[in-house]
Motif scaffolding. Sequence first.
Motif, PDB file in Angstrom:
ATOM      1  N   TYR A 101       0.824  -1.200   0.000  1.00  0.00           N
ATOM      2  CA  TYR A 101       0.000   0.000   0.000  1.00  0.00           C
ATOM      3  C   TYR A 101       0.860   1.253   0.000  1.00  0.00           C
ATOM      4  O   TYR A 101       1.967   1.273   0.552  1.00  0.00           O
ATOM      5  N   LYS A 102       0.323   2.298  -0.573  1.00  0.00           N
ATOM      6  CA  LYS A 102       0.912   3.633  -0.438  1.00  0.00           C
ATOM      7  C   LYS A 102       0.817   4.012   1.035  1.00  0.00           C
ATOM      8  O   LYS A 102      -0.184   3.710   1.696  1.00  0.00           O
ATOM      9  N   ASP A 103       1.839   4.679   1.548  1.00  0.00           N
ATOM     10  CA  ASP A 103       1.886   4.978   2.980  1.00  0.00           C
ATOM     11  C   ASP A 103       0.634   5.699   3.473  1.00  0.00           C
ATOM     12  O   ASP A 103       0.131   5.422   4.563  1.00  0.00           O
ATOM     13  N   SER A 104       0.127   6.617   2.688  1.00  0.00           N
ATOM     14  CA  SER A 104      -0.986   7.448   3.149  1.00  0.00           C
ATOM     15  C   SER A 104      -2.307   6.687   3.286  1.00  0.00           C
ATOM     16  O   SER A 104      -3.253   7.206   3.878  1.00  0.00           O
ATOM     17  N   VAL A 105      -2.374   5.466   2.757  1.00  0.00           N
ATOM     18  CA  VAL A 105      -3.628   4.690   2.868  1.00  0.00           C
ATOM     19  C   VAL A 105      -3.465   3.458   3.731  1.00  0.00           C
ATOM     20  O   VAL A 105      -4.451   2.748   3.975  1.00  0.00           O
ATOM     21  N   LYS A 106      -2.259   3.202   4.203  1.00  0.00           N
ATOM     22  CA  LYS A 106      -2.034   2.024   5.047  1.00  0.00           C
ATOM     23  C   LYS A 106      -2.921   2.082   6.282  1.00  0.00           C
ATOM     24  O   LYS A 106      -3.039   3.121   6.927  1.00  0.00           O
ATOM     25  N   GLY A 107      -3.527   0.944   6.597  1.00  0.00           N
ATOM     26  CA  GLY A 107      -4.396   0.874   7.754  1.00  0.00           C
ATOM     27  C   GLY A 107      -5.818   1.328   7.483  1.00  0.00           C
ATOM     28  O   GLY A 107      -6.705   1.136   8.323  1.00  0.00           O
ATOM     29  N   ARG A 108      -6.051   1.944   6.329  1.00  0.00           N
ATOM     30  CA  ARG A 108      -7.397   2.411   5.978  1.00  0.00           C
ATOM     31  C   ARG A 108      -7.969   1.677   4.763  1.00  0.00           C
ATOM     32  O   ARG A 108      -9.181   1.459   4.696  1.00  0.00           O
ATOM     33  N   PHE A 109      -7.120   1.317   3.814  1.00  0.00           N
ATOM     34  CA  PHE A 109      -7.554   0.649   2.587  1.00  0.00           C
ATOM     35  C   PHE A 109      -7.134  -0.817   2.628  1.00  0.00           C
ATOM     36  O   PHE A 109      -6.065  -1.158   3.139  1.00  0.00           O
ATOM     37  N   THR A 110      -7.968  -1.670   2.044  1.00  0.00           N
ATOM     38  CA  THR A 110      -7.654  -3.089   1.924  1.00  0.00           C
ATOM     39  C   THR A 110      -7.976  -3.554   0.513  1.00  0.00           C
ATOM     40  O   THR A 110      -9.108  -3.415   0.050  1.00  0.00           O
ATOM     41  N   ILE A 111      -6.963  -4.084  -0.162  1.00  0.00           N
ATOM     42  CA  ILE A 111      -7.152  -4.611  -1.507  1.00  0.00           C
ATOM     43  C   ILE A 111      -7.340  -6.120  -1.432  1.00  0.00           C
ATOM     44  O   ILE A 111      -6.731  -6.795  -0.602  1.00  0.00           O
ATOM     45  N   SER A 112      -8.199  -6.637  -2.296  1.00  0.00           N
ATOM     46  CA  SER A 112      -8.424  -8.080  -2.364  1.00  0.00           C
ATOM     47  C   SER A 112      -8.753  -8.448  -3.802  1.00  0.00           C
ATOM     48  O   SER A 112      -9.069  -7.581  -4.617  1.00  0.00           O
ATOM     49  N   ARG A 113      -8.689  -9.737  -4.097  1.00  0.00           N
ATOM     50  CA  ARG A 113      -9.001 -10.186  -5.442  1.00  0.00           C
ATOM     51  C   ARG A 113      -9.666 -11.549  -5.388  1.00  0.00           C
ATOM     52  O   ARG A 113      -9.444 -12.321  -4.458  1.00  0.00           O
ATOM     53  N   ASP A 114     -10.454 -11.843  -6.415  1.00  0.00           N
ATOM     54  CA  ASP A 114     -11.059 -13.156  -6.596  1.00  0.00           C
ATOM     55  C   ASP A 114     -10.697 -13.599  -8.004  1.00  0.00           C
ATOM     56  O   ASP A 114     -11.305 -13.154  -8.983  1.00  0.00           O
ATOM     57  N   ASN A 115      -9.707 -14.452  -8.119  1.00  0.00           N
ATOM     58  CA  ASN A 115      -9.227 -14.861  -9.443  1.00  0.00           C
ATOM     59  C   ASN A 115     -10.274 -15.667 -10.202  1.00  0.00           C
ATOM     60  O   ASN A 115     -10.299 -15.667 -11.430  1.00  0.00           O
ATOM     61  N   ASN A 116     -11.132 -16.366  -9.491  1.00  0.00           N
ATOM     62  CA  ASN A 116     -12.166 -17.158 -10.165  1.00  0.00           C
ATOM     63  C   ASN A 116     -13.184 -16.255 -10.849  1.00  0.00           C
ATOM     64  O   ASN A 116     -13.784 -16.640 -11.858  1.00  0.00           O
ATOM     65  N   LYS A 117     -13.402 -15.081 -10.266  1.00  0.00           N
ATOM     66  CA  LYS A 117     -14.388 -14.158 -10.816  1.00  0.00           C
ATOM     67  C   LYS A 117     -13.743 -13.004 -11.579  1.00  0.00           C
ATOM     68  O   LYS A 117     -14.441 -12.117 -12.063  1.00  0.00           O
ATOM     69  N   ASN A 118     -12.412 -13.007 -11.676  1.00  0.00           N
ATOM     70  CA  ASN A 118     -11.703 -11.923 -12.356  1.00  0.00           C
ATOM     71  C   ASN A 118     -12.080 -10.555 -11.788  1.00  0.00           C
ATOM     72  O   ASN A 118     -12.408  -9.621 -12.534  1.00  0.00           O
ATOM     73  N   THR A 119     -12.069 -10.444 -10.479  1.00  0.00           N
ATOM     74  CA  THR A 119     -12.408  -9.180  -9.834  1.00  0.00           C
ATOM     75  C   THR A 119     -11.330  -8.769  -8.825  1.00  0.00           C
ATOM     76  O   THR A 119     -10.637  -9.622  -8.258  1.00  0.00           O
ATOM     77  N   VAL A 120     -11.208  -7.474  -8.662  1.00  0.00           N
ATOM     78  CA  VAL A 120     -10.326  -6.891  -7.660  1.00  0.00           C
ATOM     79  C   VAL A 120     -11.138  -5.847  -6.907  1.00  0.00           C
ATOM     80  O   VAL A 120     -11.909  -5.101  -7.522  1.00  0.00           O
ATOM     81  N   HIS A 121     -10.978  -5.801  -5.598  1.00  0.00           N
ATOM     82  CA  HIS A 121     -11.750  -4.878  -4.781  1.00  0.00           C
ATOM     83  C   HIS A 121     -10.833  -3.990  -3.958  1.00  0.00           C
ATOM     84  O   HIS A 121      -9.689  -4.354  -3.678  1.00  0.00           O
ATOM     85  N   LEU A 122     -11.365  -2.834  -3.592  1.00  0.00           N
ATOM     86  CA  LEU A 122     -10.638  -1.943  -2.695  1.00  0.00           C
ATOM     87  C   LEU A 122     -11.629  -1.457  -1.638  1.00  0.00           C
ATOM     88  O   LEU A 122     -12.540  -0.679  -1.943  1.00  0.00           O
ATOM     89  N   GLN A 123     -11.456  -1.938  -0.416  1.00  0.00           N
ATOM     90  CA  GLN A 123     -12.256  -1.474   0.705  1.00  0.00           C
ATOM     91  C   GLN A 123     -11.568  -0.247   1.284  1.00  0.00           C
ATOM     92  O   GLN A 123     -10.403  -0.321   1.683  1.00  0.00           O
TER      93      GLN A 123
END
Length: 114
Positions: A59-81
């Motif tokens: 993560y970029k320092d300014s978003v650490k602890g606030r943003f969470t990236i995840s992916r589902d390879n079966n569904k070809n999706t990437v998310h950013l909480q």
Amino acid sequence: QVQLVESGGGLVQPGGSLRLSCAGSGSIFSAYVMGWYRQAPGQQRELVARISNGGWVTYKDSVKGRFTISRDNNKNTVHLQMNSLKPEDTAVYYCNAVPEYFAWGQGTQVTVSS
């Protein structure tokens, strides 16, 4: 050719949360390190989070602890909480490979304002 479609943006008050989604067409999507980028008005596009196909994240320092990236390879999706959003997070958010490889999608606008 992989096409990327981002969604989930909107207007949120400071301290609020949003969950962004990126859908990619084509099975090759899962072979790439994927990332979320953002571009604020008058600024260059920057990488804020990335995830390998095995789940390793940075993560970029300014978003650490606030943003969470995840992916589902079966569904070809990437998310950013995105939690605890700040006005400086206001930007158009895009997903792409890292380094960028696919054609850029339309992005999704995130506006953090009271």
